[in-house]
Motif scaffolding. Structure first.
Motif, PDB file in Angstrom:
ATOM      1  N   PRO A   5       0.863  -1.194   0.000  1.00 34.41           N
ATOM      2  CA  PRO A   5       0.000   0.000   0.000  1.00 34.41           C
ATOM      3  C   PRO A   5       0.896   1.240   0.000  1.00 34.41           C
ATOM      4  O   PRO A   5       2.098   1.134   0.215  1.00 34.41           O
ATOM      5  CB  PRO A   5      -0.771  -0.120   1.314  1.00 34.41           C
ATOM      6  N   LEU A   6       0.298   2.416  -0.181  1.00 34.19           N
ATOM      7  CA  LEU A   6       1.088   3.645  -0.157  1.00 34.19           C
ATOM      8  C   LEU A   6       1.849   3.745   1.161  1.00 34.19           C
ATOM      9  O   LEU A   6       1.305   3.427   2.218  1.00 34.19           O
ATOM     10  CB  LEU A   6       0.155   4.849  -0.264  1.00 34.19           C
ATOM     11  N   SER A   7       3.109   4.211   1.068  1.00 33.45           N
ATOM     12  CA  SER A   7       3.908   4.343   2.290  1.00 33.45           C
ATOM     13  C   SER A   7       3.264   5.351   3.225  1.00 33.45           C
ATOM     14  O   SER A   7       2.768   6.387   2.796  1.00 33.45           O
ATOM     15  CB  SER A   7       5.312   4.816   1.930  1.00 33.45           C
ATOM     16  N   LYS A   8       3.283   5.059   4.513  1.00 22.85           N
ATOM     17  CA  LYS A   8       2.784   6.023   5.492  1.00 22.85           C
ATOM     18  C   LYS A   8       3.770   7.165   5.678  1.00 22.85           C
ATOM     19  O   LYS A   8       3.419   8.212   6.207  1.00 22.85           O
ATOM     20  CB  LYS A   8       2.533   5.333   6.851  1.00 22.85           C
ATOM     21  N   LEU A   9       5.014   6.934   5.300  1.00 19.57           N
ATOM     22  CA  LEU A   9       6.045   7.973   5.454  1.00 19.57           C
ATOM     23  C   LEU A   9       6.862   8.051   4.172  1.00 19.57           C
ATOM     24  O   LEU A   9       8.049   7.706   4.141  1.00 19.57           O
ATOM     25  CB  LEU A   9       6.952   7.638   6.649  1.00 19.57           C
ATOM     26  N   SER A  10       6.180   8.518   3.108  1.00 20.31           N
ATOM     27  CA  SER A  10       6.824   8.444   1.792  1.00 20.31           C
ATOM     28  C   SER A  10       8.072   9.318   1.679  1.00 20.31           C
ATOM     29  O   SER A  10       8.975   9.022   0.919  1.00 20.31           O
ATOM     30  CB  SER A  10       5.818   8.805   0.701  1.00 20.31           C
ATOM     31  N   ASP A  11       8.153  10.390   2.467  1.00 22.79           N
ATOM     32  CA  ASP A  11       9.317  11.290   2.368  1.00 22.79           C
ATOM     33  C   ASP A  11      10.475  10.882   3.276  1.00 22.79           C
ATOM     34  O   ASP A  11      11.487  11.550   3.327  1.00 22.79           O
ATOM     35  CB  ASP A  11       8.923  12.716   2.843  1.00 22.79           C
ATOM     36  N   VAL A  12      10.280   9.813   4.034  1.00 20.14           N
ATOM     37  CA  VAL A  12      11.263   9.518   5.082  1.00 20.14           C
ATOM     38  C   VAL A  12      12.259   8.456   4.641  1.00 20.14           C
ATOM     39  O   VAL A  12      11.883   7.404   4.126  1.00 20.14           O
ATOM     40  CB  VAL A  12      10.530   9.063   6.371  1.00 20.14           C
ATOM     41  N   GLY A  13      13.545   8.754   4.844  1.00 23.52           N
ATOM     42  CA  GLY A  13      14.593   7.758   4.589  1.00 23.52           C
ATOM     43  C   GLY A  13      15.209   7.347   5.923  1.00 23.52           C
ATOM     44  O   GLY A  13      14.600   7.514   6.977  1.00 23.52           O
ATOM     45  N   THR A  14      16.443   6.820   5.856  1.00 24.66           N
ATOM     46  CA  THR A  14      17.150   6.458   7.093  1.00 24.66           C
ATOM     47  C   THR A  14      17.658   7.740   7.762  1.00 24.66           C
ATOM     48  O   THR A  14      18.074   8.671   7.070  1.00 24.66           O
ATOM     49  CB  THR A  14      18.348   5.550   6.747  1.00 24.66           C
ATOM     50  N   THR A  15      17.628   7.807   9.092  1.00 20.46           N
ATOM     51  CA  THR A  15      17.990   9.054   9.782  1.00 20.46           C
ATOM     52  C   THR A  15      19.402   9.489   9.410  1.00 20.46           C
ATOM     53  O   THR A  15      20.283   8.663   9.154  1.00 20.46           O
ATOM     54  CB  THR A  15      17.935   8.957  11.332  1.00 20.46           C
ATOM     55  N   ILE A  16      19.596  10.795   9.435  1.00 22.98           N
ATOM     56  CA  ILE A  16      20.903  11.374   9.092  1.00 22.98           C
ATOM     57  C   ILE A  16      21.989  10.863  10.045  1.00 22.98           C
ATOM     58  O   ILE A  16      23.149  10.711   9.665  1.00 22.98           O
ATOM     59  CB  ILE A  16      20.830  12.927   9.093  1.00 22.98           C
ATOM     60  N   PHE A  17      21.587  10.548  11.301  1.00 23.51           N
ATOM     61  CA  PHE A  17      22.595  10.095  12.277  1.00 23.51           C
ATOM     62  C   PHE A  17      23.157   8.733  11.867  1.00 23.51           C
ATOM     63  O   PHE A  17      24.358   8.505  11.917  1.00 23.51           O
ATOM     64  CB  PHE A  17      21.979  10.033  13.684  1.00 23.51           C
ATOM     65  N   SER A  18      22.255   7.842  11.435  1.00 20.58           N
ATOM     66  CA  SER A  18      22.722   6.527  10.971  1.00 20.58           C
ATOM     67  C   SER A  18      23.533   6.689   9.691  1.00 20.58           C
ATOM     68  O   SER A  18      24.580   6.064   9.519  1.00 20.58           O
ATOM     69  CB  SER A  18      21.538   5.596  10.692  1.00 20.58           C
ATOM     70  N   GLN A  19      23.049   7.536   8.795  1.00 22.75           N
ATOM     71  CA  GLN A  19      23.764   7.728   7.520  1.00 22.75           C
ATOM     72  C   GLN A  19      25.189   8.225   7.732  1.00 22.75           C
ATOM     73  O   GLN A  19      26.134   7.712   7.149  1.00 22.75           O
ATOM     74  CB  GLN A  19      23.054   8.797   6.679  1.00 22.75           C
ATOM     75  N   MET A  20      25.328   9.243   8.576  1.00 20.28           N
ATOM     76  CA  MET A  20      26.654   9.849   8.742  1.00 20.28           C
ATOM     77  C   MET A  20      27.592   8.930   9.526  1.00 20.28           C
ATOM     78  O   MET A  20      28.786   8.878   9.249  1.00 20.28           O
ATOM     79  CB  MET A  20      26.549  11.226   9.420  1.00 20.28           C
ATOM     80  N   THR A  21      27.031   8.199  10.494  1.00 19.73           N
ATOM     81  CA  THR A  21      27.877   7.254  11.234  1.00 19.73           C
ATOM     82  C   THR A  21      28.384   6.159  10.293  1.00 19.73           C
ATOM     83  O   THR A  21      29.554   5.782  10.329  1.00 19.73           O
ATOM     84  CB  THR A  21      27.095   6.658  12.431  1.00 19.73           C
ATOM     85  N   GLN A  22      27.509   5.699   9.413  1.00 21.62           N
ATOM     86  CA  GLN A  22      27.924   4.671   8.461  1.00 21.62           C
ATOM     87  C   GLN A  22      29.002   5.212   7.510  1.00 21.62           C
ATOM     88  O   GLN A  22      30.006   4.552   7.246  1.00 21.62           O
ATOM     89  CB  GLN A  22      26.709   4.186   7.664  1.00 21.62           C
TER      90      GLN A  22
END
Ligand code: GLN
Length: 382
Positions: A5-22
């Motif tokens: 079904p349509l995403s409930k949070l279509s604009d949301v990706g992985t948090t910036i904190f996880s992204q930058m730590t990775q």
């Protein structure tokens, strides 16, 4: 592949904190992005944790939390802010600040309710409101002062306004609310049924002799507020994921209706360890000075670089304007800083819905002096 079904949070990706730590890990950069200490917590606290696990306190805690921890919290709040919360019916132990925020929004925000937030805003507020069908109204604070114009905020209020979310001290700007801010807010909510979610997880990290003005110091605000705090920040144990929500009984009752189905209860032996450790207020009263030294060390080291240091009144984050170094947007700049200069940061645009780019990044200084020294060495080459 199954049709979703349509995403409930279509604009949301992985948090910036996880992204930058990775990204920091991939490029072996010094990680000043995600906010967590790289030094050990006090062995005394760790010893308490071991003690209570080994003594066998390993079954469910009561739904609202361990009574002795709630009593210690009530005592801390009363001593710090002269505000009284009943430990049994007005304090709930949560799985960190984020769960307390999520549960508050889930308990009170209905479809089409409006919620006012102040940007730069911590990243979980908006998606959580959206998840429950709420509509976010935002006031944009601007670099370098990040002040709130309360007249504009007043214009955002309507009969649909359900909640105002405050973050004091503010992550990422490092600014704190002043007496006049709280007076203005009191005037705005007077006679309404607007609730306040006050995220105060950095309450004990405020600098230069300034005072943290908790929402609970103001009786007219306290009666409509859910105040959120975090032991991760208080005792350098972000991985324990334990925090709490203090709120008047009628609000706590509603909060717990959701909390019981969200996590039910929180890690029992660690609650006991925290309660034991909290008996000595020196265990957190030193934090202002401790982090101020780190802030000053970082600021002194950056003074001779082209970075512009913005004010840092609280939290363990320093905001830096870099427009003398690069005209890249802050996301690309933060990426380049990580990959090429081996220092990871968080771009401020992540805290704005419209990705407002004012050429500002955030550095976390909750680090050992040697970590900060190494980072400064890299940054001084810019
Ligand atoms: N509060 C931390 C920060 O601002 C991040 C916590 C998390 O990664 N969810 O960096």
């Amino acid at each position: 592949m199954i049709q979703l079904p349509l995403s409930k949070l279509s604009d949301v990706g992985t948090t910036i904190f996880s992204q930058m730590t990775q990204l920091a890990q991939e490029h072996e950069a010094i990680n000043l992005s995600q906010g967590f200490p790289d030094f050990m917590s006090d062995p005394e606290l760790l010893g308490h944790a071991e003690h209570f696990i080994k003594k066998g306190f390993n079954q469910y805690a009561p739904m609202g939390g361990m009574m002795n921890l709630k009593e210690e919290i009530a005592g801390k709040i009363e001593t710090s802010h002269q505000a009284v919360y009943h430990p049994e019916s007005e304090i709930t132990i949560t799985a960190g600040g984020t769960q307390a925020i999520f549960t508050t929004i889930a308990a009170f925000v209905k479809k089409d309710d409006e919620v006012i937030i102040f940007e730069p805003a911590y990243d979980c507020y908006e998606p959580t409101v959206e998840l429950f069908g709420g509509i976010v109204k935002r006031f944009e604070m601007k670099a370098p002062e990040y002040e709130i114009d309360w007249n504009t905020v007043k214009g955002l209020i309507s009969e649909k306004t359900r909640m105002i979310i405050l973050n004091n001290p503010n992550n990422p700007s490092g600014k704190i609310l002043k007496e006049h801010d709280l007076q203005e807010l009191t005037g705005i909510v007077k006679g309404t049924s607007i609730l306040i979610l006050s995220d105060e997880v950095y309450e004990n990290i405020v600098f230069d002799g300034k005072q943290h003005l908790s929402i609970c110091r103001y009786p007219e605000l306290k009666e409509r507020s859910l105040m959120v705090a975090s032991f991760g920040k208080l005792f350098h144990v972000t991985g324990w994921k334990i925090g709490y929500c203090a709120a008047p009984k009628n609000l706590t009752d509603e909060f717990r209706k959701v909390h019981q189905f969200n996590v039910f209860s929180v890690n029992a032996p660690l609650q006991l360890a925290l309660a034991e450790y909290m008996k000595n207020p020196d265990h957190y009263l030193y934090l202002n000075g401790f982090f101020q030294e780190k802030r000053d060390f970082l600021r002194k080291g950056l003074a001779n670089t082209p970075f512009e240091l913005l004010d840092c009144e609280g939290t363990y984050f320093q905001a830096l304007k870099y427009d003398k170094i690069s005209d890249k947007n802050d996301f690309d700049f933060a990426r380049e800083l990580t990959v090429t200069h081996k220092v990871a940061s968080v771009p401020f645009s992540s805290f704005y819905k419209n990705k407002k780019n004012e050429h500002v990044i955030r550095l976390c200084f909750a680090k050992k002096e040697e970590t900060l020294e190494q980072a400064l060495e890299h940054l001084s080459k810019l």
